[in-house]
Design a protein around this motif. Sequence first.
Motif, PDB file in Angstrom:
ATOM      1  N   LEU A 199       0.857  -1.183   0.000  1.00  0.00           N
ATOM      2  CA  LEU A 199       0.000   0.000   0.000  1.00  0.00           C
ATOM      3  C   LEU A 199       0.892   1.232   0.000  1.00  0.00           C
ATOM      4  N   ILE A 200       0.606   2.143  -0.923  1.00  0.00           N
ATOM      5  CA  ILE A 200       1.360   3.396  -1.016  1.00  0.00           C
ATOM      6  C   ILE A 200       0.354   4.539  -0.939  1.00  0.00           C
ATOM      7  N   TYR A 201       0.569   5.421   0.016  1.00  0.00           N
ATOM      8  CA  TYR A 201      -0.370   6.525   0.243  1.00  0.00           C
ATOM      9  C   TYR A 201       0.145   7.795  -0.416  1.00  0.00           C
ATOM     10  N   MET A 202      -0.783   8.526  -1.045  1.00  0.00           N
ATOM     11  CA  MET A 202      -0.386   9.713  -1.802  1.00  0.00           C
ATOM     12  C   MET A 202      -1.250  10.921  -1.423  1.00  0.00           C
ATOM     13  N   ASN A 203      -1.585  11.018  -0.126  1.00  0.00           N
ATOM     14  CA  ASN A 203      -2.316  12.175   0.375  1.00  0.00           C
ATOM     15  C   ASN A 203      -1.331  13.213   0.904  1.00  0.00           C
ATOM     16  N   GLY A 204      -1.795  14.450   1.020  1.00  0.00           N
ATOM     17  CA  GLY A 204      -1.002  15.446   1.746  1.00  0.00           C
ATOM     18  C   GLY A 204      -0.932  15.040   3.210  1.00  0.00           C
ATOM     19  N   GLN A 205      -0.361  15.867   4.036  1.00  0.00           N
ATOM     20  CA  GLN A 205      -0.243  15.519   5.459  1.00  0.00           C
ATOM     21  C   GLN A 205      -1.624  15.192   6.019  1.00  0.00           C
ATOM     22  N   TRP A 206      -1.736  14.028   6.632  1.00  0.00           N
ATOM     23  CA  TRP A 206      -3.034  13.524   7.085  1.00  0.00           C
ATOM     24  C   TRP A 206      -3.297  13.977   8.516  1.00  0.00           C
ATOM     25  N   GLU A 207      -4.311  14.823   8.709  1.00  0.00           N
ATOM     26  CA  GLU A 207      -4.587  15.371  10.031  1.00  0.00           C
ATOM     27  C   GLU A 207      -5.734  14.661  10.741  1.00  0.00           C
ATOM     28  N   SER A 208      -6.610  14.003   9.998  1.00  0.00           N
ATOM     29  CA  SER A 208      -7.748  13.334  10.619  1.00  0.00           C
ATOM     30  C   SER A 208      -7.292  12.145  11.453  1.00  0.00           C
ATOM     31  N   PRO A 209      -7.893  11.933  12.633  1.00  0.00           N
ATOM     32  CA  PRO A 209      -7.583  10.730  13.404  1.00  0.00           C
ATOM     33  C   PRO A 209      -8.173   9.479  12.767  1.00  0.00           C
ATOM     34  N   LYS A 210      -9.105   9.654  11.838  1.00  0.00           N
ATOM     35  CA  LYS A 210      -9.723   8.520  11.154  1.00  0.00           C
ATOM     36  C   LYS A 210      -8.987   8.239   9.846  1.00  0.00           C
ATOM     37  N   GLY A 211      -9.291   7.070   9.248  1.00  0.00           N
ATOM     38  CA  GLY A 211      -8.702   6.733   7.954  1.00  0.00           C
ATOM     39  C   GLY A 211      -7.274   6.268   8.005  1.00  0.00           C
ATOM     40  N   ARG A 212      -6.750   6.019   9.198  1.00  0.00           N
ATOM     41  CA  ARG A 212      -5.367   5.545   9.350  1.00  0.00           C
ATOM     42  C   ARG A 212      -5.377   4.011   9.431  1.00  0.00           C
ATOM     43  N   LEU A 213      -4.689   3.379   8.501  1.00  0.00           N
ATOM     44  CA  LEU A 213      -4.693   1.924   8.470  1.00  0.00           C
ATOM     45  C   LEU A 213      -4.156   1.358   9.777  1.00  0.00           C
ATOM     46  N   ARG A 214      -4.871   0.383  10.311  1.00  0.00           N
ATOM     47  CA  ARG A 214      -4.430  -0.307  11.520  1.00  0.00           C
ATOM     48  C   ARG A 214      -4.135  -1.770  11.189  1.00  0.00           C
ATOM     49  N   LEU A 215      -2.940  -2.201  11.518  1.00  0.00           N
ATOM     50  CA  LEU A 215      -2.568  -3.611  11.452  1.00  0.00           C
ATOM     51  C   LEU A 215      -2.941  -4.201  12.808  1.00  0.00           C
ATOM     52  N   LEU A 216      -3.731  -5.261  12.793  1.00  0.00           N
ATOM     53  CA  LEU A 216      -4.456  -5.670  13.994  1.00  0.00           C
ATOM     54  C   LEU A 216      -4.053  -7.044  14.513  1.00  0.00           C
ATOM     55  N   ARG A 217      -4.313  -7.218  15.807  1.00  0.00           N
ATOM     56  CA  ARG A 217      -4.097  -8.507  16.466  1.00  0.00           C
ATOM     57  C   ARG A 217      -5.398  -9.298  16.612  1.00  0.00           C
ATOM     58  N   SER A 218      -6.476  -8.763  16.056  1.00  0.00           N
ATOM     59  CA  SER A 218      -7.783  -9.374  16.262  1.00  0.00           C
ATOM     60  C   SER A 218      -8.629  -9.274  15.006  1.00  0.00           C
ATOM     61  N   ALA A 219      -9.511 -10.256  14.835  1.00  0.00           N
ATOM     62  CA  ALA A 219     -10.422 -10.252  13.695  1.00  0.00           C
ATOM     63  C   ALA A 219     -11.651  -9.392  13.938  1.00  0.00           C
ATOM     64  N   ASP A 220     -11.863  -8.958  15.166  1.00  0.00           N
ATOM     65  CA  ASP A 220     -13.101  -8.246  15.469  1.00  0.00           C
ATOM     66  C   ASP A 220     -12.939  -7.063  16.414  1.00  0.00           C
ATOM     67  N   ASP A 221     -11.706  -6.590  16.587  1.00  0.00           N
ATOM     68  CA  ASP A 221     -11.476  -5.457  17.492  1.00  0.00           C
ATOM     69  C   ASP A 221     -10.543  -4.460  16.825  1.00  0.00           C
ATOM     70  N   LEU A 222     -11.108  -3.345  16.374  1.00  0.00           N
ATOM     71  CA  LEU A 222     -10.319  -2.334  15.676  1.00  0.00           C
ATOM     72  C   LEU A 222      -9.340  -1.615  16.601  1.00  0.00           C
ATOM     73  N   ASN A 223      -9.500  -1.824  17.899  1.00  0.00           N
ATOM     74  CA  ASN A 223      -8.582  -1.200  18.857  1.00  0.00           C
ATOM     75  C   ASN A 223      -7.436  -2.128  19.279  1.00  0.00           C
ATOM     76  N   ALA A 224      -7.420  -3.342  18.754  1.00  0.00           N
ATOM     77  CA  ALA A 224      -6.313  -4.264  19.036  1.00  0.00           C
ATOM     78  C   ALA A 224      -5.178  -3.974  18.056  1.00  0.00           C
ATOM     79  N   VAL A 225      -4.558  -2.816  18.203  1.00  0.00           N
ATOM     80  CA  VAL A 225      -3.658  -2.268  17.194  1.00  0.00           C
ATOM     81  C   VAL A 225      -2.215  -2.730  17.417  1.00  0.00           C
ATOM     82  N   ALA A 226      -1.643  -3.336  16.394  1.00  0.00           N
ATOM     83  CA  ALA A 226      -0.217  -3.645  16.414  1.00  0.00           C
ATOM     84  C   ALA A 226       0.587  -2.469  15.868  1.00  0.00           C
ATOM     85  N   ALA A 227       0.040  -1.808  14.850  1.00  0.00           N
ATOM     86  CA  ALA A 227       0.695  -0.629  14.262  1.00  0.00           C
ATOM     87  C   ALA A 227      -0.374   0.183  13.529  1.00  0.00           C
TER      88      ALA A 227
END
Length: 209
Positions: free
Chosen positions: A117-145
Amino acid sequence: MTLPIDVEAVRNATVVAEPFPYLMVPGFVKREAIDGIEQDFPAVAHAGSFPLPTLHYGPQFQAFMDAIRGPEFTEAVGAKFGIDLAHRPTMITVRGQSSARDGQIHTDSVTKLITVLIYMNGQWESPKGRLRLLRSADDLNAVAAEVPPDEGTLVVFKNQPNAWHGFEAFEGPRKVIQLNWVTNARVVWWEQTRHRVSAFFKRKRGARM
């Protein structure tokens, strides 16, 4: 020919092993190449992934696509993840917009060996829309990175059953290029056909709105 991407940074990047193998490279797209790529970036007015052959774009974007499918980047990624990618087919899709339905937790198809994945946006200020690599199949807050989709940022991961990823729903412009090395050429044909049909109906829906 000078490449618009920093392959050496990929060679020097650290592969994180847990919860699944991945690496990140901020500034992967060279600063001096970004303006030209932006100028020639395909106009993607609707949400969804669009296969590269269905889009119109200029020569500097074409050079960018040639570079990420080229032997230097292919060798660097294959070496990092211990996979010989030299003769594997590739598939590229482009996103320009994100809808409220995007970002749900998922893994990629088993026919995809490596996801880039290659991102081509300007500086991203929103807290949303940030890809999360996860430790869980059903918890978006189980963030590895978490990967801010800032301009020129690269993330690469090995597809496996626990390679869960997603992001908090974001609605608006969100430019992402996805490259996959896949198991065989039939996968490319099928995926591009599927995306073409999906893109056709997305454009029709957009035209009626």
